[in-house]
Design a protein around this motif. Structure first.
Motif, PDB file in Angstrom:
ATOM      1  N   ASN A  57       1.690  -2.548   1.421  1.00 26.51           N
ATOM      2  CA  ASN A  57       2.811  -1.941   0.711  1.00 26.51           C
ATOM      3  C   ASN A  57       2.405  -0.811  -0.227  1.00 26.51           C
ATOM      4  OD1 ASN A  57       1.573  -3.711  -1.029  1.00 26.51           O
ATOM      5  ND2 ASN A  57       3.290  -5.116  -1.132  1.00 26.51           N
ATOM      6  N   GLU A  58       1.151  -0.372  -0.140  1.00 22.10           N
ATOM      7  CA  GLU A  58       0.707   0.771  -0.936  1.00 22.10           C
ATOM      8  C   GLU A  58      -0.337   1.528  -0.112  1.00 22.10           C
ATOM      9  OE1 GLU A  58      -0.365   1.634  -5.564  1.00 22.10           O
ATOM     10  OE2 GLU A  58      -1.279  -0.142  -4.665  1.00 22.10           O
ATOM     11  N   LEU A  59       0.025   2.748   0.327  1.00 27.90           N
ATOM     12  CA  LEU A  59      -0.849   3.514   1.205  1.00 27.90           C
ATOM     13  C   LEU A  59      -1.563   4.625   0.447  1.00 27.90           C
ATOM     14  CD1 LEU A  59      -1.968   4.204   4.016  1.00 27.90           C
ATOM     15  CD2 LEU A  59       0.053   5.649   4.353  1.00 27.90           C
ATOM     16  N   TYR A  60      -2.878   4.527   0.460  1.00 25.37           N
ATOM     17  CA  TYR A  60      -3.758   5.576  -0.068  1.00 25.37           C
ATOM     18  C   TYR A  60      -4.319   6.344   1.124  1.00 25.37           C
ATOM     19  CZ  TYR A  60      -3.940   3.517  -4.745  1.00 25.37           C
ATOM     20  OH  TYR A  60      -3.630   3.056  -5.989  1.00 25.37           O
ATOM     21  N   VAL A  61      -4.403   7.648   0.977  1.00 26.31           N
ATOM     22  CA  VAL A  61      -4.989   8.466   2.034  1.00 26.31           C
ATOM     23  C   VAL A  61      -6.129   9.279   1.438  1.00 26.31           C
ATOM     24  CG1 VAL A  61      -4.604  10.253   3.758  1.00 26.31           C
ATOM     25  CG2 VAL A  61      -2.807   8.575   3.281  1.00 26.31           C
ATOM     26  N   LEU A  62      -7.274   9.154   2.061  1.00 24.49           N
ATOM     27  CA  LEU A  62      -8.476   9.872   1.641  1.00 24.49           C
ATOM     28  C   LEU A  62      -8.654  11.057   2.589  1.00 24.49           C
ATOM     29  CD1 LEU A  62     -10.796   9.602  -0.418  1.00 24.49           C
ATOM     30  CD2 LEU A  62     -12.034   8.320   1.322  1.00 24.49           C
ATOM     31  N   VAL A  63      -8.554  12.264   2.043  1.00 22.90           N
ATOM     32  CA  VAL A  63      -8.670  13.485   2.823  1.00 22.90           C
ATOM     33  C   VAL A  63     -10.121  13.962   2.774  1.00 22.90           C
ATOM     34  CG1 VAL A  63      -7.880  15.885   3.032  1.00 22.90           C
ATOM     35  CG2 VAL A  63      -6.257  14.092   2.354  1.00 22.90           C
ATOM     36  N   ARG A  82      -4.848  20.866   2.477  1.00 26.82           N
ATOM     37  CA  ARG A  82      -4.659  19.672   3.308  1.00 26.82           C
ATOM     38  C   ARG A  82      -4.238  18.490   2.445  1.00 26.82           C
ATOM     39  NH1 ARG A  82      -9.386  18.080   5.297  1.00 26.82           N
ATOM     40  NH2 ARG A  82     -10.686  19.654   4.350  1.00 26.82           N
ATOM     41  N   LEU A  83      -4.851  18.366   1.275  1.00 29.76           N
ATOM     42  CA  LEU A  83      -4.496  17.294   0.344  1.00 29.76           C
ATOM     43  C   LEU A  83      -3.034  17.413  -0.077  1.00 29.76           C
ATOM     44  CD1 LEU A  83      -5.265  14.894  -1.506  1.00 29.76           C
ATOM     45  CD2 LEU A  83      -5.980  16.599  -3.204  1.00 29.76           C
ATOM     46  N   GLU A  84      -2.582  18.607  -0.420  1.00 32.71           N
ATOM     47  CA  GLU A  84      -1.189  18.801  -0.839  1.00 32.71           C
ATOM     48  C   GLU A  84      -0.214  18.462   0.280  1.00 32.71           C
ATOM     49  OE1 GLU A  84      -0.075  19.264  -3.989  1.00 32.71           O
ATOM     50  OE2 GLU A  84      -2.200  18.975  -4.407  1.00 32.71           O
ATOM     51  N   ASP A  93       1.672   7.000  -0.506  1.00 36.26           N
ATOM     52  CA  ASP A  93       1.864   6.717  -1.930  1.00 36.26           C
ATOM     53  C   ASP A  93       0.893   7.514  -2.793  1.00 36.26           C
ATOM     54  OD1 ASP A  93       3.922   4.636  -1.780  1.00 36.26           O
ATOM     55  OD2 ASP A  93       2.371   3.508  -0.730  1.00 36.26           O
ATOM     56  N   HIS A  94      -0.353   7.596  -2.356  1.00 39.32           N
ATOM     57  CA  HIS A  94      -1.394   8.292  -3.119  1.00 39.32           C
ATOM     58  C   HIS A  94      -2.324   8.990  -2.136  1.00 39.32           C
ATOM     59  CE1 HIS A  94      -0.235   5.635  -6.456  1.00 39.32           C
ATOM     60  NE2 HIS A  94      -0.302   4.642  -5.579  1.00 39.32           N
ATOM     61  N   ALA A  95      -2.747  10.193  -2.484  1.00 43.42           N
ATOM     62  CA  ALA A  95      -3.720  10.903  -1.661  1.00 43.42           C
ATOM     63  C   ALA A  95      -4.776  11.503  -2.571  1.00 43.42           C
ATOM     64  CB  ALA A  95      -3.042  11.989  -0.833  1.00 43.42           C
TER      65      ALA A  95
END
Length: 170
Positions: A57-63, A82-84, A93-95
């Motif tokens: 229920n909380e998605l972090y994405v590491l670019v 790419r991060l934006e 939720d967070h990148a």
């Protein structure tokens, strides 16, 4: 998130000991981490992130950082852009950008419960899980199955199509 091309993909999770049914429920947060380059966003990226989100229920994405990408050509789009783009996606939720020194450093901040790998990512699930455990993480690693093909579900294919079109215009 409703994908624009739902018929292009089938929902297969390759053999692993963790399934969607194991997802935590109630008030407890399950932090999911998805990683990637995310150069030239396309439906394959949306599928990957949408499927990863289903594990918690909380998605972090590491670019990935420009300087750390060695397994394929360097991205066209700079890392901050790419991060934006990834941050702007509703499913995310967070990148954050990866570390240039230690790929595990951002994980200390995120503390993911599950890392979801795309079908074509270079990491081996077991090898990554072992490295995580040696560093004190209790993180599960799962890999998504290969989605059905679509003509432009790859940054490389998009670039190739642009170049082909440009050549015919000359």
């Amino acid at each position: 998130m409703n994908l624009k091309y739902p018929v292009l993909f089938h929902k297969v999770i390759k053999g692993n000991s963790y399934s969607l049914a194991d997802n935590k429920s109630g008030d407890e947060l399950t932090r999911i981490l998805a990683t990637g380059t995310f150069d030239i966003l396309h439906p394959g990226h949306l599928y990957y992130l949408d499927q990863a989100r289903k594990y918690g229920n909380e998605l972090y994405v590491l670019v990935a950082r420009d300087s750390t990408i060695e397994h394929k050509p360097k991205p066209i789009v700079p890392e901050k852009q790419r991060l934006e783009m990834v941050k702007a996606l509703k499913v995310v939720d967070h990148a954050l950008l990866g570390s240039e020194e230690d790929m595990f450093k951002p994980l200390e901040e995120v503390q993911p419960d599950i890392i979801v790998l795309g079908h074509d990512q270079v990491f081996g699930e077991k090898e990554l899980e072992d490295k995580l455990q040696k560093r004190g993480f209790k993180t599960k690693v799962v890999r998504l199955g290969k989605p059905r093909q679509c003509p432009l579900c790859s940054s490389g294919r998009i670039i190739k199509r642009i170049l082909e079109r440009k050549r015919t215009e000359l």
